[in-house]
Motif scaffolding. Structure first.
Motif, mmCIF file in Angstrom:
data_model
loop_
_atom_site.group_PDB
_atom_site.id
_atom_site.type_symbol
_atom_site.label_atom_id
_atom_site.label_comp_id
_atom_site.label_asym_id
_atom_site.label_seq_id
_atom_site.Cartn_x
_atom_site.Cartn_y
_atom_site.Cartn_z
ATOM 1 N N VAL A 6 -6.143 -5.178 3.340
ATOM 2 C CA VAL A 6 -5.445 -4.129 4.096
ATOM 3 C C VAL A 6 -6.400 -3.598 5.147
ATOM 4 O O VAL A 6 -7.534 -3.218 4.829
ATOM 5 C CB VAL A 6 -4.971 -2.983 3.183
ATOM 6 C CG1 VAL A 6 -4.279 -1.896 4.009
ATOM 7 C CG2 VAL A 6 -4.041 -3.497 2.101
ATOM 8 N N LEU A 7 -5.942 -3.565 6.406
ATOM 9 C CA LEU A 7 -6.739 -3.017 7.499
ATOM 10 C C LEU A 7 -6.038 -1.779 8.037
ATOM 11 O O LEU A 7 -4.879 -1.849 8.457
ATOM 12 C CB LEU A 7 -6.920 -4.050 8.613
ATOM 13 C CG LEU A 7 -7.681 -3.578 9.866
ATOM 14 C CD1 LEU A 7 -9.091 -3.144 9.504
ATOM 15 C CD2 LEU A 7 -7.706 -4.679 10.924
ATOM 16 N N LEU A 28 2.881 -7.048 6.390
ATOM 17 C CA LEU A 28 3.557 -6.538 7.582
ATOM 18 C C LEU A 28 2.639 -5.636 8.401
ATOM 19 O O LEU A 28 1.659 -5.083 7.891
ATOM 20 C CB LEU A 28 4.823 -5.768 7.191
ATOM 21 C CG LEU A 28 5.951 -6.571 6.526
ATOM 22 C CD1 LEU A 28 7.164 -5.682 6.298
ATOM 23 C CD2 LEU A 28 6.316 -7.796 7.351
ATOM 24 N N PHE A 29 2.998 -5.514 9.669
ATOM 25 C CA PHE A 29 2.302 -4.649 10.618
ATOM 26 C C PHE A 29 3.063 -3.324 10.639
ATOM 27 O O PHE A 29 4.143 -3.222 11.205
ATOM 28 C CB PHE A 29 2.284 -5.314 11.986
ATOM 29 C CG PHE A 29 1.517 -4.550 13.042
ATOM 30 C CD1 PHE A 29 0.951 -3.311 12.801
ATOM 31 C CD2 PHE A 29 1.367 -5.088 14.315
ATOM 32 C CE1 PHE A 29 0.253 -2.621 13.772
ATOM 33 C CE2 PHE A 29 0.676 -4.417 15.312
ATOM 34 C CZ PHE A 29 0.121 -3.183 15.026
ATOM 35 N N LEU A 67 0.860 -1.174 0.000
ATOM 36 C CA LEU A 67 0.000 0.000 0.000
ATOM 37 C C LEU A 67 0.902 1.232 0.000
ATOM 38 O O LEU A 67 1.746 1.395 0.885
ATOM 39 C CB LEU A 67 -0.908 0.004 1.231
ATOM 40 C CG LEU A 67 -1.919 1.148 1.328
ATOM 41 C CD1 LEU A 67 -2.996 1.006 0.256
ATOM 42 C CD2 LEU A 67 -2.574 1.175 2.716
ATOM 43 N N TYR A 68 0.737 2.106 -0.999
ATOM 44 C CA TYR A 68 1.643 3.245 -1.149
ATOM 45 C C TYR A 68 0.841 4.522 -1.399
ATOM 46 O O TYR A 68 -0.079 4.539 -2.231
ATOM 47 C CB TYR A 68 2.602 3.008 -2.318
ATOM 48 C CG TYR A 68 3.505 4.190 -2.605
ATOM 49 C CD1 TYR A 68 4.456 4.607 -1.676
ATOM 50 C CD2 TYR A 68 3.403 4.886 -3.807
ATOM 51 C CE1 TYR A 68 5.276 5.696 -1.946
ATOM 52 C CE2 TYR A 68 4.220 5.970 -4.077
ATOM 53 C CZ TYR A 68 5.155 6.377 -3.137
ATOM 54 O OH TYR A 68 5.955 7.456 -3.392
ATOM 55 N N THR A 119 -1.798 -7.248 5.536
ATOM 56 C CA THR A 119 -1.237 -5.903 5.670
ATOM 57 C C THR A 119 -2.069 -5.123 6.672
ATOM 58 O O THR A 119 -3.295 -5.012 6.530
ATOM 59 C CB THR A 119 -1.237 -5.174 4.314
ATOM 60 O OG1 THR A 119 -0.563 -5.970 3.346
ATOM 61 C CG2 THR A 119 -0.544 -3.825 4.428
ATOM 62 N N THR A 120 -1.405 -4.593 7.680
ATOM 63 C CA THR A 120 -2.081 -3.824 8.718
ATOM 64 C C THR A 120 -1.363 -2.499 8.905
ATOM 65 O O THR A 120 -0.137 -2.465 9.048
ATOM 66 C CB THR A 120 -2.109 -4.585 10.052
ATOM 67 O OG1 THR A 120 -2.682 -5.887 9.841
ATOM 68 C CG2 THR A 120 -2.927 -3.831 11.092
#
Length: 603
Positions: free
Chosen positions: A502-503, A363-364, A350-351, A532-533
Motif C-alpha cells: 500500500v502506497l 485500486l487507485f 485498507l480500512y 493499492t494506492t
C-alpha cells in the motif's frame, strides 16, 4: 565495550522518567568501563598522593645524612612516577572510551526513536530541539558519564590522604582532615544558581538553533518575499541573548573556580604556619612537615575533579532531560505481535474504522479532505503511526489485520507513507533510489512514472566529473539545488521504487504545473496498476485518474464515487475541488457538458 565494537547490537531500554535517571542509567550500562576507569584513576591519583611521602623521606634522609634511606626514597619516587604515567595514560584511554561509547549509545537510541516515529517526531518535538539533542547534548551527556569515574577516584584518593595524614602526623593531619571536606563542599551553595543559569543558557541556545534551522529551511521562501533581513535581525537578537546568558553563566563558574583556588591556598597557609611552629618546638621533623605540605598542595589536583563533576552535571542534566523527553515519545498504540514469534500476513483492503475510509486492494483511491492538516493526520493514521492517540485507540486494518498488531518493520514494509514535504538526503541519485524494495520496480521505471526526465537532464548537465551520468551526480543536502517540483518528483520516484503493498501519498503533485501533474498521475496509475494506492489530494487532474474518490468531511468518509459523479452530485465535494462560494453551491449542479468546461478551467 570498546570503540572498535561500536555500534551496539542493542543500545537497551533507557530510563526516561527524568534527566537524572537517564544519566544514572547510562552509567549503569557502562559499569565495566566505569570500574576500569576508576581503578586506573586510583592508580594515577594515589601515585600523585604518594609523592609527598617520597619527597619527605628524601628530605629527612638528607638532613640525617642517611644514604640508604635517600636511595630508598629515590626508588620509591621512580615507582610512583611510573605508576602516575601508566595511570594517567590508561585513565585517559578508558575515560575517553566511556565518553564515546556513552555518546554512541545515546545517538543509537535517538536514531531508533526517529525510525520508530518517522515524520511524526517533528510534529511532537521542535526540529531545533531534535538537532540540539543529537549534536551538542550528546557530547555533554557523554562528558558527565566520562567524568563520573574520575570523580570517584579523586574522592577516594582524598579520603585516603586525610586518613593517611592523621595516622602519619596526627597534629597536622587533623587540620587537613577537617579542611579537605570543607574545600570539597564549599561550592555546593553556589551550584543551584549555576545550574539555573546553565539551564537558561541551554534554553536560549536551543531556541536560537531552532530559529536558524527554520531560517535555512525556508531561505528560498524568505528570498521570495524579501524577509531575509527580518529573520537575520531575529537571529542576531537570539544569538545576543545566548551570548549574554553564556557570560552570565560563566561568571558563576568563574566564581566557583576562584573558590577552588583560594580555599586550598588558605588551607596551605594554615598548614605551613601551624607546621612551622610545631617544627620549631621540635614536635615534628622537617621531613614530616615537607610531606604534609606537599600532600596538601597536591590535593588541588584531586579537588579539580569536584569542580568538573559539578560543571558536567549542571550542563548535562538539561541535555539529558531533553534527550529523555525525546526518547519518552512512543507510538500511540502498542505492537502486540512484537512480543511473540508468530507472524501475520497482511494483504487486502485498507480500512480505517475511525473515518470509515476504505481503499480496495489493487485500486487507485483518491481521498479529498477540505483541511490539509486533516489530510496529513489521516495519512499518518493510514501508515500506522498517528500523531495523537485516538480516544478508543482504533487501528487501521489491512486485510482485516490491525497494523498495530504487526511488528513495526513489517507494518512499514506493507504500508509506505510519503508526506507532503518529503526530504531528500545528500548523495548521488543512485544512492537516493537505493532503498529497501521488492525488486519489481526498477529505478528507471520509477523515474519515468514520476516524469523526472527534466530532472535527469539537469543532473546530467551538472555532472562534470561523472561523464554526464545523472545517476552518479551528487544531490546537495535536502535537494536544495533542485526546484520544489523536481524534489517532489524525485521523492515520488523513491517511493515508487520501494513497491509497497500500500502506497499513501499526501499531495504528491502540489509543486508541479498542471501538464506535469496530469502525466504524473497517469504514471502512478499505470505503474501501480495491481497495487493499492491512496492519494490525498484535491486536484481535479489527479482525481479524474483515480479508480474511486472518497470525500472525508468532518472526520468521516461521507461520499464515494468517481470524480465526475461526485462533482455532479455532491456539493461539499464540489466546494473543495472547485473552490466554489456559498452562492455558487446554492445553484443547480452543472450538466455533463458544463462539467468538462469546468474541469478545463480548473486545470
Amino acid at each position: 565495550m570498546q570503540i572498535r565494537d561500536l555500534p551496539y547490537a542493542d543500545p537497551g531500554v533507557p530510563d526516561v522518567r527524568s534527566g537524572t535517571r537517564f544519566l544514572l542509567w547510562l552509567g549503569r550500562q557502562q559499569l565495566g568501563g566505569q570500574v576500569k576507569s576508576l581503578l586506573w584513576g586510583l592508580l594515577h591519583h594515589l601515585g600523585i598522593a604518594g609523592l609527598p611521602l617520597g619527597v619527605g623521606l628524601a628530605v629527612q634522609a638528607v638532613v640525617d645524612r642517611d644514604g640508604g634511606r635517600l636511595a630508598l626514597a629515590g626508588a620509591l619516587l621512580v615507582v610512583l612516577g611510573a605508576a602516575i604515567a601508566a595511570g594517567d595514560v590508561m585513565l585517559h584511554r578508558t575515560a575517553v572510551t566511556n565518553w564515546i561509547t556513552a555518546a554512541a549509545r545515546v545517538q543509537q537510541l535517538l536514531s531508533r526513536k526517529t525510525a520508530e516515529l518517522g515524520s511524526v517526531l517533528t510534529r511532537r518535538v521542535a526540529a531545533g530541539e531534535v538537532v540540539a539533542v543529537s549534536t551538542g547534548d550528546v557530547e555533554k551527556i557523554g562528558w558527565f558519564v566520562e567524568a563520573l569515574s574520575r570523580f570517584a577516584a579523586a574522592a577516594v584518593t582524598l579520603v585516603v590522604i586525610c586518613v593517611g595524614l592523621v595516622v602519619y602526623q596526627p597534629a597536622l593531619g587533623v587540620v587537613v582532615a577537617v579542611g579537605i571536606p570543607v574545600l570539597a563542599l564549599a561550592v555546593l551553595p553556589l551550584l543551584p544558581r549555576a545550574t539555573r543559569r546553565a539551564d537558561v543558557q541551554r534554553e536560549k541556545a536551543g531556541r536560537a538553533t531552532e530559529l536558524a534551522s527554520d531560517t535555512v529551511a525556508g531561505l528560498r521562501v524568505l528570498r521570495g518575499i524579501g524577509g531575509e533581513e527580518l529573520f537575520l535581525r531575529r537571529y542576531r537578537a537570539a544569538s545576543q541573548e545566548v551570548r549574554g546568558a553564556a557570560v552570565h553563566s560563566a561568571r558563576m563558574w568563574a566564581l566557583i573556580a576562584a573558590i577552588q583556588v583560594v580555599l586550598p591556598g588558605l588551607l596551605l597557609i594554615a598548614v605551613v604556619a601551624y607546621g612551622t611552629r610545631l617544627a620549631l618546638d621540635g614536635r615534628i621533623e622537617v621531613g614530616e612537615l615537607v610531606t604534609v605540605y606537599s600532600a596538601v598542595a597536591l590535593t588541588h589536583h584531586a579537588l579539580r575533579n569536584f569542580e568538573e563533576i559539578a560543571m558536567a552535571f549542571s550542563f548535562s542534566r538539561p541535555s539529558a532531560k531533553r534527550a529523555a523527553r525525546v526518547l519518552a515519545l512512543a507510538r500511540t498504540t502498542t505492537t502486540t505481535a512484537e512480543a511473540g514469534d508468530g507472524r501475520r500476513e497482511a494483504t487486502g483492503d485498507l480500512y480505517d474504522p475511525l473515518t470509515g475510509l476504505r481503499a480496495p486492494a489493487g485500486l487507485f483511491t483518491a481521498v479529498v479532505c477540505g483541511d490539509p492538516d486533516v489530510a496529513g493526520r489521516l495519512a499518518d493514521r493510514l501508515g500506522g503511526h498517528p500523531a495523537e492517540p485516538d480516544a478508543d485507540h482504533t487501528s487501521v486494518l489491512l486485510g482485516g489485520v490491525p497494523l498495530d498488531e504487526l511488528p513495526l518493520e513489517d507494518a512499514r514494509t506493507v504500508v509506505l507513507v510519503q508526506d507532503k514535504d518529503p526530504v531528500l538526503l545528500s548523495g548521488t541519485l543512485r544512492e537516493l533510489l537505493d532503498v529497501p524494495a521488492s525488486g519489481a520496480v526498477r529505478a528507471g521505471e520509477a523515474l519515468s512514472a514520476a516524469r523526472c526526465d527534466d530532472v535527469l537532464d539537469a543532473l546530467a548537465q551538472a555532472s562534470v566529473d561523472t561523464g554526464g551520468d545523472p545517476m552518479r551526480t551528487r544531490i546537495t543536502e535536502r535537494g536544495r539545488s533542485l526546484s520544489g517540483g523536481q524534489r517532489q518528483r524525485l521523492a515520488l520516484a523513491r517511493s515508487l521504487v520501494t513497491d509497497p503493498e500500500v502506497l499513501v501519498l499526501d499531495e504528491p503533485t502540489s509543486a508541479v504545473d498542471a501538464h506535469t501533474e496530469a502525466t504524473v498521475a497517469t504514471g502512478i496509475a499505470e505503474l501501480r496498476r495491481t497495487r493499492t494506492t491512496v492519494v490525498l489530494a484535491s486536484s481535479p487532474l489527479l482525481l479524474d485518474r483515480a479508480d474511486r474518490v472518497v470525500l472525508v468531511h468532518d472526520g468521516q468518509a461521507v461520499a464515494v464515487g468517481t470524480h465526475r459523479d461526485l462533482l455532479a452530485t455532491e456539493p461539499r465535494y464540489r466546494a473543495v475541488v472547485t473552490r466554489e462560494t456559498d452562492e455558487e453551491l446554492a445553484a443547480p449542479a452543472p450538466r455533463v457538458g458544463e462539467l468538462e468546461a469546468l474541469e478545463g478551467e480548473s486545470a
